[in-house]
Design an enzyme around this catalytic site. Structure first.
Site, PDB file in Angstrom:
ATOM      1  N   HIS A 207       1.540   4.816  -1.716  1.00 40.44           N
ATOM      2  CA  HIS A 207       0.706   5.836  -3.471  1.00 40.44           C
ATOM      3  C   HIS A 207       1.867   6.895  -3.940  1.00 40.44           C
ATOM      4  O   HIS A 207       3.117   7.694  -3.551  1.00 40.44           O
ATOM      5  CB  HIS A 207       0.119   7.042  -2.382  1.00 40.44           C
ATOM      6  CG  HIS A 207      -1.660   6.197  -1.562  1.00 40.44           C
ATOM      7  ND1 HIS A 207      -2.282   6.212  -2.415  1.00 40.44           N
ATOM      8  CD2 HIS A 207      -1.885   5.662  -1.121  1.00 40.44           C
ATOM      9  CE1 HIS A 207      -3.433   5.630  -2.243  1.00 40.44           C
ATOM     10  NE2 HIS A 207      -3.290   5.208  -1.446  1.00 40.44           N
TER      11      HIS A 207
ATOM     12  N   HIS B   9      -9.592   0.542  -0.575  1.00 40.94           N
ATOM     13  CA  HIS B   9      -9.911   1.452   0.586  1.00 40.94           C
ATOM     14  C   HIS B   9     -11.044   2.193   1.772  1.00 40.94           C
ATOM     15  O   HIS B   9     -11.733   2.331   0.920  1.00 40.94           O
ATOM     16  CB  HIS B   9      -9.349   3.367   0.176  1.00 40.94           C
ATOM     17  CG  HIS B   9      -7.998   3.729   0.049  1.00 40.94           C
ATOM     18  ND1 HIS B   9      -7.235   3.433  -1.188  1.00 40.94           N
ATOM     19  CD2 HIS B   9      -6.876   3.965   0.625  1.00 40.94           C
ATOM     20  CE1 HIS B   9      -5.952   3.442  -1.168  1.00 40.94           C
ATOM     21  NE2 HIS B   9      -6.066   4.171   0.009  1.00 40.94           N
TER      22      HIS B   9
ATOM     23  N   HIS C 223       1.127  -1.603   0.106  1.00 38.54           N
ATOM     24  CA  HIS C 223      -0.049  -0.015   0.318  1.00 38.54           C
ATOM     25  C   HIS C 223       0.810   1.060   0.342  1.00 38.54           C
ATOM     26  O   HIS C 223       1.623   1.760   0.911  1.00 38.54           O
ATOM     27  CB  HIS C 223      -1.307   0.081   1.109  1.00 38.54           C
ATOM     28  CG  HIS C 223      -2.479   0.924   1.104  1.00 38.54           C
ATOM     29  ND1 HIS C 223      -3.521   1.120   1.318  1.00 38.54           N
ATOM     30  CD2 HIS C 223      -2.085   2.366   1.193  1.00 38.54           C
ATOM     31  CE1 HIS C 223      -3.884   2.238   1.690  1.00 38.54           C
ATOM     32  NE2 HIS C 223      -3.311   2.577   0.955  1.00 38.54           N
TER      33      HIS C 223
ATOM     34  N   GLU D 294     -11.373   2.903   6.731  1.00 39.68           N
ATOM     35  CA  GLU D 294     -10.216   4.558   7.640  1.00 39.68           C
ATOM     36  C   GLU D 294     -10.969   4.907   7.774  1.00 39.68           C
ATOM     37  O   GLU D 294     -11.092   6.119   9.461  1.00 39.68           O
ATOM     38  CB  GLU D 294      -9.497   4.406   6.050  1.00 39.68           C
ATOM     39  CG  GLU D 294      -8.359   6.387   6.560  1.00 39.68           C
ATOM     40  CD  GLU D 294      -7.775   6.239   4.983  1.00 39.68           C
ATOM     41  OE1 GLU D 294      -8.513   5.780   3.822  1.00 39.68           O
ATOM     42  OE2 GLU D 294      -6.599   6.996   5.401  1.00 39.68           O
TER      43      GLU D 294
ATOM     44  N   ASP E 144       2.207   9.756  -5.597  1.00 40.36           N
ATOM     45  CA  ASP E 144       2.118  10.697  -6.099  1.00 40.36           C
ATOM     46  C   ASP E 144       2.104  11.205  -4.855  1.00 40.36           C
ATOM     47  O   ASP E 144       2.864  12.528  -3.932  1.00 40.36           O
ATOM     48  CB  ASP E 144       0.942  11.442  -5.985  1.00 40.36           C
ATOM     49  CG  ASP E 144      -0.748  10.782  -5.200  1.00 40.36           C
ATOM     50  OD1 ASP E 144      -0.176  10.123  -4.808  1.00 40.36           O
ATOM     51  OD2 ASP E 144      -1.785  11.550  -5.917  1.00 40.36           O
TER      52      ASP E 144
ATOM     53  N   ASP F 143       1.611   3.926   3.231  1.00 44.74           N
ATOM     54  CA  ASP F 143       0.661   4.358   3.054  1.00 44.74           C
ATOM     55  C   ASP F 143       1.324   5.063   1.785  1.00 44.74           C
ATOM     56  O   ASP F 143       1.337   5.549   0.727  1.00 44.74           O
ATOM     57  CB  ASP F 143      -0.859   5.205   3.792  1.00 44.74           C
ATOM     58  CG  ASP F 143      -1.502   5.377   3.443  1.00 44.74           C
ATOM     59  OD1 ASP F 143      -1.904   5.559   2.372  1.00 44.74           O
ATOM     60  OD2 ASP F 143      -2.510   6.514   3.822  1.00 44.74           O
TER      61      ASP F 143
HETATM   62 ZN   LIG Z   1      -3.542   5.187   0.414  1.00 46.59          ZN
END
Ligand SMILES: [Zn+2]
Length: 334
Positions: free
Chosen positions: A14, A192, A12, A195, A16, A273
């Site tokens: 990202h 996702h 997991h 959360e 960007d 993350d």
């Molecule tokens: Zn995430």
């Protein structure tokens, strides 16, 4: 325990939200260290997920050309190498990178090719996950999953499909068709959920999207019946401890559900993350689990093996990666 040299798996992550200062200044030389800290890194505590995500806007603005996408992808490989990650799945929303005229296909092709270069340069195995976004229309979500279908398959690094962004502010309705389409085309799915919202959101995600993994999913801990369901159905949780404290899912790291989930027998992994917004490495996250919950190599090894078991890569890669991890942990013990 010194985790720095141990091989790691990260599911997991990202693209960007993981831009180093070096790559930010390569793209925009005027950014000072202070500005970088303020705009790209979130404080230890944000108001909520939406507040946390505002940091991603600054990053996305610098990811609008093929060259920028290439630089940032290769920069991430460098960070992964330094953290001794041996297998990673990197996710991004292709349509975020079309503001200056790139087509979504060009975006995916560019990141796909850069990933191939990153793999060759570092020896890290890697795949890509294309993310639709919660606030997208049904048409945008379908366009994103269509890209996943187009690029998924032999010779491509696109391994899966995901939904990201603000779970609390937007319902799932616009995305059900896209997930059904992914399922119909055998595209592996994560989502996702659990959360910014609780167990109800996880249940509706499981029913409507039928993912094999959940991004976070940590608020499943609020529903004992759900915990049993996740365990019995072998749903893997991609847990990101530091990020969850920043977005106020848990007030303090001591309140995080990670250890409870692990002890419930649920398949889970530890992930960053976002390496920039959360300002952490996997090694940092492992140390957090060690110092706060008394975890040791046994738990960290289990999480890495569960991660590779639930990875979206071709099955024939898994035993090789598994062996490397097990051998390294055995050698470290000895
Ligand atoms: Zn995430």
């Amino acid at each position: 325990m010194d985790y720095s040299s141990l091989p790691k798996v990260e599911l997991h992550l990202h693209l960007d939200c993981s831009m180093s200062y070096d790559v930010v200044t390569a793209i925009k030389p005027s950014v000072t260290p202070e500005e970088y800290r303020k705009k790209f890194i979130a404080p230890p505590k944000c108001a909520d997920l939406a507040d946390y995500l505002t940091r991603a806007f600054h990053a996305v603005a610098l990811l609008q050309t093929e060259e920028q996408l290439r630089l940032v992808t290769l920069d991430l490989f460098k960070q992964l190498k330094a953290d001794n990650v041996i297998y990673a799945e990197i996710r991004f929303g292709p349509m975020l990178h079309t503001a200056k005229g790139l087509t979504p296909e060009q975006v995916v092709r560019t990141v796909n090719e850069a990933t191939e270069v990153g793999v060759r340069q570092t020896g890290i195995q890697a795949g890509l996950i294309l993310s639709t976004l919660r606030h997208y229309t049904e048409a945008q979500s379908m366009q994103t999953v269509e890209l996943a279908r187009q690029f998924h398959g032999p010779g491509s690094r696109v391994f899966g499909f995901d939904i990201a962004a603000d779970e609390a502010a937007y319902p799932i309705d616009n995305h059900i068709r896209a997930f059904q389409y992914a399922k119909a085309h055998d595209i592996p799915r994560t989502a996702h959920a659990g959360e910014a919202r609780g167990a109800g959101s996880v249940w509706e995600t499981l029913r409507n999207f039928e993912p094999s993994r959940l991004g976070h999913g940590v608020r499943s801990a609020e529903d004992p019946e759900l915990l049993v369901w996740l365990r019995d159905n072998n749903i893997h949780l991609e847990v990101c401890p530091t990020s969850n404290v920043q977005t106020n899912v848990f007030n303090r790291i001591e309140d995080h559900a990670a250890d409870l989930l692990f002890r419930s027998g649920i398949s889970m992994s530890i992930n960053t993350d976002t390496r920039t917004i959360s300002n952490v490495t996997l090694e940092d996250e492992y140390r957090v689990m060690e110092s706060v919950f008394g975890w040791g190599p046994e738990q960290i090894l289990k999480c890495n093996l569960e991660a590779i078991d639930h990875a979206f890569c071709p099955p024939e890669w898994k035993s090789r990666i598994r062996d490397r991890i097990e051998r390294a942990y055995t050698a470290q013990e000895g």
